[in-house]
Design an enzyme around this catalytic site. Structure first.
Site, short mmCIF file in Angstrom:
data_model
loop_
_atom_site.label_atom_id
_atom_site.label_comp_id
_atom_site.label_asym_id
_atom_site.label_seq_id
_atom_site.Cartn_x
_atom_site.Cartn_y
_atom_site.Cartn_z
N GLY A 197 53.88 43.81 37.08
CA GLY A 197 55.09 43.41 36.36
C GLY A 197 56.33 43.37 37.23
N SER A 233 56.64 42.14 40.05
CA SER A 233 56.71 40.90 40.83
C SER A 233 56.84 39.66 39.95
CB SER A 233 55.47 40.75 41.72
OG SER A 233 55.35 41.82 42.62
N PRO A 261 52.32 35.80 39.01
CA PRO A 261 51.75 36.22 37.73
C PRO A 261 51.19 37.63 37.80
CG PRO A 261 50.25 34.70 38.87
CD PRO A 261 51.51 34.76 39.68
N ASP A 262 51.19 38.33 36.64
CA ASP A 262 50.48 39.61 36.62
C ASP A 262 49.02 39.33 36.30
OD1 ASP A 262 50.37 39.26 33.86
OD2 ASP A 262 51.68 40.94 33.38
N PHE A 263 48.25 40.35 35.97
CA PHE A 263 46.82 40.16 35.73
C PHE A 263 46.49 39.96 34.25
CE2 PHE A 263 47.20 42.25 39.76
CZ PHE A 263 46.31 41.56 40.55
N ARG A 264 47.10 40.81 33.39
CA ARG A 264 46.60 40.91 32.01
C ARG A 264 47.51 40.36 30.93
NH1 ARG A 264 44.90 45.03 35.05
NH2 ARG A 264 42.64 45.23 35.25
N ASN A 288 50.18 46.60 43.81
CA ASN A 288 50.35 45.17 44.11
C ASN A 288 49.87 44.81 45.49
OD1 ASN A 288 51.40 44.97 41.61
ND2 ASN A 288 53.53 45.09 42.25
N ASP A 312 50.80 41.84 46.84
CA ASP A 312 51.68 40.79 47.35
C ASP A 312 52.52 41.24 48.54
OD1 ASP A 312 53.80 42.25 46.13
OD2 ASP A 312 53.51 41.13 44.26
N HIS A 357 46.01 49.12 46.58
CA HIS A 357 45.01 48.06 46.52
C HIS A 357 45.04 47.14 47.74
CE1 HIS A 357 44.79 48.69 41.86
NE2 HIS A 357 44.20 49.65 42.55
N CYS A 371 35.44 42.53 57.67
CA CYS A 371 34.10 42.25 57.15
C CYS A 371 33.81 43.20 55.98
CB CYS A 371 33.09 42.47 58.26
SG CYS A 371 31.38 42.35 57.70
N CYS A 376 30.47 45.54 57.66
CA CYS A 376 30.63 46.51 58.74
C CYS A 376 32.08 46.93 58.95
CB CYS A 376 30.05 45.96 60.06
SG CYS A 376 31.04 44.66 60.82
N CYS A 398 28.47 40.98 62.59
CA CYS A 398 27.24 41.13 61.80
C CYS A 398 26.92 39.92 60.91
CB CYS A 398 27.30 42.40 60.96
SG CYS A 398 28.40 42.29 59.53
N THR A 404 53.29 48.03 34.91
CA THR A 404 51.83 48.13 35.02
C THR A 404 51.23 48.44 33.66
OG1 THR A 404 49.98 49.38 35.96
CG2 THR A 404 52.08 50.54 35.82
N ASN A 429 58.77 48.97 31.17
CA ASN A 429 57.68 48.02 30.98
C ASN A 429 57.92 47.21 29.71
OD1 ASN A 429 55.22 47.41 32.43
ND2 ASN A 429 54.06 48.02 30.63
P1 OAD Z 1 48.60 44.10 34.59
O1 OAD Z 1 48.71 42.61 34.53
O2 OAD Z 1 47.39 44.76 34.07
O3 OAD Z 1 49.85 44.75 33.80
C1 OAD Z 1 51.18 44.30 33.99
C2 OAD Z 1 52.09 45.06 33.04
O4 OAD Z 1 53.44 44.76 33.33
C3 OAD Z 1 51.86 44.71 31.56
O5 OAD Z 1 51.98 45.90 30.79
C4 OAD Z 1 53.02 43.72 31.27
O6 OAD Z 1 53.42 43.72 29.92
C5 OAD Z 1 54.10 44.29 32.15
N1 OAD Z 1 55.09 43.32 32.62
C6 OAD Z 1 54.90 42.03 33.01
N2 OAD Z 1 56.03 41.50 33.46
C7 OAD Z 1 56.98 42.46 33.39
C8 OAD Z 1 58.38 42.53 33.71
N3 OAD Z 1 59.02 41.48 34.24
N4 OAD Z 1 59.02 43.69 33.46
C9 OAD Z 1 58.37 44.76 32.94
N5 OAD Z 1 57.07 44.77 32.62
C10 OAD Z 1 56.38 43.63 32.84
O7 OAD Z 1 48.88 44.51 36.11
P2 OAD Z 1 48.60 45.91 36.85
O8 OAD Z 1 48.75 47.07 35.93
O9 OAD Z 1 49.40 45.92 38.10
O10 OAD Z 1 43.62 45.42 40.93
O11 OAD Z 1 47.06 45.75 37.23
C11 OAD Z 1 46.43 46.79 37.95
C12 OAD Z 1 45.33 46.25 38.81
O12 OAD Z 1 44.43 45.44 38.03
C13 OAD Z 1 45.77 45.31 39.90
O13 OAD Z 1 46.26 45.98 41.04
C14 OAD Z 1 44.51 44.54 40.21
C15 OAD Z 1 44.03 44.29 38.81
O14 OAD Z 1 42.66 44.12 38.66
C16 OAD Z 1 42.76 44.90 41.81
O15 OAD Z 1 42.67 43.73 42.05
C17 OAD Z 1 41.90 45.93 42.50
#
Ligand code: OAD
Length: 265
Positions: A30, A32, A38-41, A104, A106, A123, A131, A134, A159, A197, A221
């Protein structure tokens, strides 16, 4: 007494008076988002909602090392969307904090000038490549060129196995720095700030639970997540956009960019 609910005003006052000396930050995607990354979820815009064209068995497969071993092309294709600097750019400020644990990949904290000693990139990042078998180092620029310009997965000269950027996939271990610092950091911090997050991915999601219960915790958040849903008296939830909210409580001098808290503290 310690049973009294701490307010945002108490926290900001203490922050401005310099009463917190060891701030622990836990950050996620969040922070970034306002840089256009973009975030993930988040439904709709999150990476996991935009992977249909890859025909993955499940969205997180794109960051799963066993899946990459079988089929590297989905990640290779996605890499041009998420490789730092290929689509996005930015900057930030510098300040004081005990440690920032970021999930993050990034690299924006590093770009923003956060002291590398204060930073744990849980992460990983794209600044090196290795690799998956190895662990031999592979030139990061060559990895980038192969993935983005040639659209192929690089292989190891030692390898012959697959190479990828040193971002931590599911099924891989976290950087050793995490284990070296986390125990003393959770024991000695006096404020925890959790930013942007969903707190869904272990072990970073547990960091806020490892500090003593009387340590104040601030969540900035778009929604309440993890143990902040328990409404502990020492928790403050600031709902909204991390940049806007952190600017509001710390003042404009502290944050001028996406890196807000990350660059400022
Ligand atoms: P998520 O996408 O799971 O969560 C982002 C959170 O930030 C959500 O609760 C959003 O509502 C909130 N959010 C988005 N934009 C925001 C903003 N401008 N201000 C405040 N809140 C905002 O991302 P992460 O929790 O970072 O791992 O995901 C954790 C890990 O899951 C990542 O590091 C990645 C992923 O799989 C790996 O790739 C190993």
């Amino acid at each position: 007494s310690s049973n009294e609910r701490i307010t945002l005003e108490d926290m900001v006052t203490s922050l401005k008076r310099g009463e917190y000396k060891n701030i622990l930050i836990v950050a996620g995607a969040g922070v970034s988002c306002s840089a256009g990354i973009p975030d993930f979820r988040t439904p709709g815009s999150g990476i996991y909602d935009n992977l249909h064209k890859y025909n993955l068995p499940y969205p997180e497969a794109i960051f799963d090392v066993e899946f990459y071993r079988q089929n590297p092309m989905p990640f290779v294709t996605l890499s041009k969307e998420i490789w730092p600097g290929v689509k996005y750019s930015l900057l930030g400020k510098k300040g004081i904090l005990q440690r920032i644990y970021t999930q993050n990949i990034d690299g924006l904290e590093a770009i923003a000038g956060v002291d590398p000693g204060r930073l744990v990139e849980c992460h990983g990042h794209f600044r090196s490549a290795a690799c998956i078998n190895c662990g031999a180092a592979h030139d990061a620029n060559d990895c980038k060129r192969r993935m983005i310009e040639l659209g192929e997965a690089p292989t190891c000269i030692e390898c012959g196995n697959l190479v990828k950027p040193t971002i931590v996939f599911f099924g891989e271990v976290m950087p050793s720095r995490f284990g070296q610092l986390i125990h003393s950091d959770v024991a000695s911090c006096d404020l925890v700030i959790v930013l942007g997050t969903s707190l869904q991915v272990a072990p970073v999601a547990s960091i806020p639970n490892w500090v003593k219960r009387d340590i104040p915790r601030l969540l900035i958040n778009r929604e309440k997540v993890g143990s902040f849903q328990g409404n502990f008296p020492t928790d403050v939830f600031l709902e909204g956009d991390c940049d806007e909210r952190s600017r509001r409580i710390l003042g404009n001098g502290f944050t001028s960019t996406v890196t807000g808290f990350r660059g400022a503290l």
